[in-house]
Scaffold this active site. Structure first.
Site, PDB file in Angstrom:
ATOM      1  N   TYR A  43       0.870  -1.182   0.000  1.00  0.00           N
ATOM      2  CA  TYR A  43       0.000   0.000   0.000  1.00  0.00           C
ATOM      3  C   TYR A  43       0.909   1.235   0.000  1.00  0.00           C
ATOM      4  O   TYR A  43       0.843   2.107   0.854  1.00  0.00           O
ATOM      5  CB  TYR A  43      -0.973   0.013   1.189  1.00  0.00           C
ATOM      6  CG  TYR A  43      -2.260   0.700   0.836  1.00  0.00           C
ATOM      7  CD1 TYR A  43      -3.137   0.126  -0.093  1.00  0.00           C
ATOM      8  CD2 TYR A  43      -2.596   1.939   1.368  1.00  0.00           C
ATOM      9  CE1 TYR A  43      -4.304   0.767  -0.461  1.00  0.00           C
ATOM     10  CE2 TYR A  43      -3.760   2.595   1.008  1.00  0.00           C
ATOM     11  CZ  TYR A  43      -4.609   1.997   0.097  1.00  0.00           C
ATOM     12  OH  TYR A  43      -5.766   2.619  -0.274  1.00  0.00           O
TER      13      TYR A  43
ATOM     14  N   GLU B 195      12.910   6.813   8.730  1.00  0.00           N
ATOM     15  CA  GLU B 195      13.050   7.315  10.102  1.00  0.00           C
ATOM     16  C   GLU B 195      11.694   7.503  10.758  1.00  0.00           C
ATOM     17  O   GLU B 195      11.619   7.681  11.968  1.00  0.00           O
ATOM     18  CB  GLU B 195      13.831   8.634  10.080  1.00  0.00           C
ATOM     19  CG  GLU B 195      15.274   8.435   9.674  1.00  0.00           C
ATOM     20  CD  GLU B 195      16.080   9.723   9.689  1.00  0.00           C
ATOM     21  OE1 GLU B 195      15.462  10.818   9.808  1.00  0.00           O
ATOM     22  OE2 GLU B 195      17.312   9.637   9.569  1.00  0.00           O
TER      23      GLU B 195
ATOM     24  N   GLY C 218       6.236   8.105   0.846  1.00  0.00           N
ATOM     25  CA  GLY C 218       7.260   7.800   1.865  1.00  0.00           C
ATOM     26  C   GLY C 218       8.057   6.586   1.432  1.00  0.00           C
ATOM     27  O   GLY C 218       9.292   6.596   1.412  1.00  0.00           O
ATOM     28  N   HIS C 219       7.342   5.519   1.053  1.00  0.00           N
ATOM     29  CA  HIS C 219       8.023   4.340   0.513  1.00  0.00           C
ATOM     30  C   HIS C 219       8.783   4.731  -0.754  1.00  0.00           C
ATOM     31  O   HIS C 219       9.904   4.271  -0.988  1.00  0.00           O
ATOM     32  CB  HIS C 219       7.015   3.245   0.138  1.00  0.00           C
ATOM     33  CG  HIS C 219       6.157   2.763   1.274  1.00  0.00           C
ATOM     34  ND1 HIS C 219       4.803   3.031   1.346  1.00  0.00           N
ATOM     35  CD2 HIS C 219       6.443   2.014   2.355  1.00  0.00           C
ATOM     36  CE1 HIS C 219       4.300   2.460   2.430  1.00  0.00           C
ATOM     37  NE2 HIS C 219       5.270   1.837   3.064  1.00  0.00           N
TER      38      HIS C 219
ATOM     39  N   HIS D  34       3.152   4.534  -0.638  1.00  0.00           N
ATOM     40  CA  HIS D  34       2.919   5.970  -0.794  1.00  0.00           C
ATOM     41  C   HIS D  34       4.280   6.635  -1.029  1.00  0.00           C
ATOM     42  O   HIS D  34       5.296   5.941  -1.144  1.00  0.00           O
ATOM     43  CB  HIS D  34       2.210   6.531   0.447  1.00  0.00           C
ATOM     44  CG  HIS D  34       2.862   6.136   1.745  1.00  0.00           C
ATOM     45  ND1 HIS D  34       4.147   6.523   2.088  1.00  0.00           N
ATOM     46  CD2 HIS D  34       2.437   5.353   2.783  1.00  0.00           C
ATOM     47  CE1 HIS D  34       4.465   6.045   3.265  1.00  0.00           C
ATOM     48  NE2 HIS D  34       3.452   5.303   3.719  1.00  0.00           N
TER      49      HIS D  34
ATOM     50  N   ASP E  79       9.711   5.298  11.392  1.00  0.00           N
ATOM     51  CA  ASP E  79       9.684   4.220  12.376  1.00  0.00           C
ATOM     52  C   ASP E  79      11.065   4.176  13.038  1.00  0.00           C
ATOM     53  O   ASP E  79      11.876   3.303  12.766  1.00  0.00           O
ATOM     54  CB  ASP E  79       9.339   2.901  11.684  1.00  0.00           C
ATOM     55  CG  ASP E  79       7.979   2.969  11.022  1.00  0.00           C
ATOM     56  OD1 ASP E  79       6.982   2.799  11.727  1.00  0.00           O
ATOM     57  OD2 ASP E  79       7.908   3.236   9.801  1.00  0.00           O
TER      58      ASP E  79
ATOM     59  N   LEU F 103       3.285  10.568   6.200  1.00  0.00           N
ATOM     60  CA  LEU F 103       2.593   9.609   5.334  1.00  0.00           C
ATOM     61  C   LEU F 103       2.642   8.236   5.993  1.00  0.00           C
ATOM     62  O   LEU F 103       3.669   7.830   6.538  1.00  0.00           O
ATOM     63  CB  LEU F 103       3.267   9.531   3.959  1.00  0.00           C
ATOM     64  CG  LEU F 103       3.300  10.800   3.109  1.00  0.00           C
ATOM     65  CD1 LEU F 103       3.743  10.455   1.686  1.00  0.00           C
ATOM     66  CD2 LEU F 103       1.960  11.495   3.071  1.00  0.00           C
ATOM     67  N   SER F 104       1.525   7.533   5.935  1.00  0.00           N
ATOM     68  CA  SER F 104       1.436   6.184   6.493  1.00  0.00           C
ATOM     69  C   SER F 104       0.336   5.437   5.759  1.00  0.00           C
ATOM     70  O   SER F 104      -0.702   6.020   5.427  1.00  0.00           O
ATOM     71  CB  SER F 104       1.091   6.254   7.982  1.00  0.00           C
ATOM     72  OG  SER F 104       0.672   4.978   8.447  1.00  0.00           O
TER      73      SER F 104
END
Ligand code: AMP
Length: 289
Positions: free
Chosen positions: A37, A154, A41-42, A39, A156, A190-191
Site C-alpha cells: 500500500y 526514520e 514515503g516508501h 505511498h 519508524d 505519510l502512512s
C-alpha cells in the site's frame, strides 16, 4: 538491470538466484522492505536506493508475526497493481511479493529479538510482540537478499534503530540506511494507515507533528528537564478531542533510553490513536551544549 522493466517474483529461490546473479556481475543490490500500500514515503526509500544501487528490490509482505491478536492484520490495506506502478515509477527493478506460506512454510520456531530500551519502551511496551516479529522477518529478508544496502524510514525510528543494531550484532552483510520522514503539507507523516482516518480525524492528526515541533523547540530553548518537554507534548496531544494519547517521550536518539537532562542527540517520539488508526511519529533534535 536498469532497463525500466519491473520484474515480480514471489518465491525465495527465484529472488535469491536473481540477486546472486546480479552481484556476480558486479552490480550492487538495494532492498526496500515494505508491507505494501505504497505511498511517497516508501517511494522516497526506493528513489534513495535507485540513486545508490544498481538493482533495487522492493519487498511487499504483510508480516503476520509483527501483528498481535486484535490488531489490523486482516484489514491492512493492499493494492498490488498500484504498488507496482509506484515502485516502477520510483526506480524499482524487482518486486518481491511472497505469499505467507512462502515465507513461513512451517510454524516458526526460530525468532530474532533485540534486547534493551530500543525495543522495550514506547512501541515495544505498547506492542510487546511487535519488534521480535519485525526483527525476524527483516533477518529473513536479509538472508534471502544477501549482501546489500537496505533502506528504512526514520518515521519508524525505533524500527530502523533496532534493525541497524541487529545487523551489527549478527554481522549481517547489510548496510542499513535511514531515510527522512515524508510528510503531507500539514505535517502529518505519510502512512499506509492514514487511509483509516475519517475526514475529522485526518484534520486532527497533524497535532502529533505540531506537538513534536513544539517539543523540539522547547529542547532547543533549554526548557528542561526532559519530563517537562514530554509533559508539554502530552498536554498538546491530549487537548485534541479525537486523539487518544498512547505515549509522548524524550529519549536518547541511539539507545532510546529515557533521558532526564537535555543533552546530546535526542529523539522525541509520540503515538496516539485516532479512531481506528494508531499513528506514530518522531523528530530528532540536538540539545544545546
Ligand atoms: P511499512 O510499509 O509501513 O512497513 O513501511 C515500510 C518502510 O517505509 C519502513 O522502513 C518505513 O519506516 C518507511 N516509511 C513509512 N512511511 C514513511 C514516511 N512517511 N516517510 C519515510 N519512510 C516511511
Amino acid at each position: 538491470m536498469k532497463d525500466g522493466a519491473l520484474r515480480t517474483f514471489d518465491t525465495v529461490a527465484r529472488l535469491r538466484a536473481v540477486l546472486d546473479y546480479e552481484r556476480a556481475g558486479g552490480r550492487r543490490v538495494g532492498v526496500v522492505p515494505t508491507m505494501g500500500y505504497l505511498h511517497e514515503g516508501h517511494g522516497s526509500l526506493i528513489e534513495a536506493a535507485a540513486a545508490a544501487d544498481d538493482v533495487v528490490v522492493t519487498t511487499i509482505f504483510v508480516n503476520p508475526l509483527q501483528f498481535a491478536a486484535g490488531e489490523d492484520l486482516a484489514a491492512y490495506p493492499r493494492d498490488l497493481p498500484r504498488d507496482s506502478a509506484l515502485a516502477k515509477r520510483c526506480g524499482a527493478d524487482v518486486l518481491f511479493t511472497p505469499p505467507v506460506l512462502e515465507m513461513y512454510p512451517e510454524p516458526v520456531q526460530t525468532t530474532v529479538s533485540v534486547d534493551g530500551p530500543v525495543t522495550e519502551r514506547m512501541e515495544g511496551a505498547s506492542r510487546p510482540t511487535h519488534f521480535a516479529g519485525v526483527a525476524t522477518v527483516v533477518a529473513k529478508l536479509f538472508s534471502i537478499a544477501g549482501p546489500c544496502r537496505a533502506y528504512f524510514g526514520e518515521k519508524d525510528w525505533q524500527q530502523v534503530t533496532m534493525v541497524r543494531r541487529m545487523a551489527r550484532d549478527l554481522s549481517m552483510p547489510v548496510e542499513v540506511v535511514g531515510c527522512p520522514t515524508i510528510r503531507e503539507h500539514d505535517g502529518l507523516a505519510l502512512s499506509s494507515r492514514n487511509v483509516y482516518l475519517t475526514p475529522a480525524e485526518r484534520a486532527a492528526a497533524p497535532v502529533l507533528y505540531r506537538a513534536l515541533r513544539a517539543g523540539a523547540q522547547a529542547v532547543r530553548a533549554g526548557e528542561g528537564p526532559a519530563s517537562v518537554v514530554a509533559g508539554g507534548m502530552r498536554c498538546q496531544i491530549e487537548a485534541e478531542p479525537l486523539a487518544q494519547l498512547d505515549y509522548a517521550e524524550v529519549a536518547d536518539a541511539v539507545t532510546l533510553a529515557p533521558v532526564d537532562e537535555l543533552r546530546g542527540e535526542l529523539r522525541l517520539l509520540v503515538a496516539a490513536r485516532f479512531g481506528r488508526a494508531r499513528l506514530i511519529d518522531n523528530i530528532g533534535v540536538t540539545a544545546p551544549v
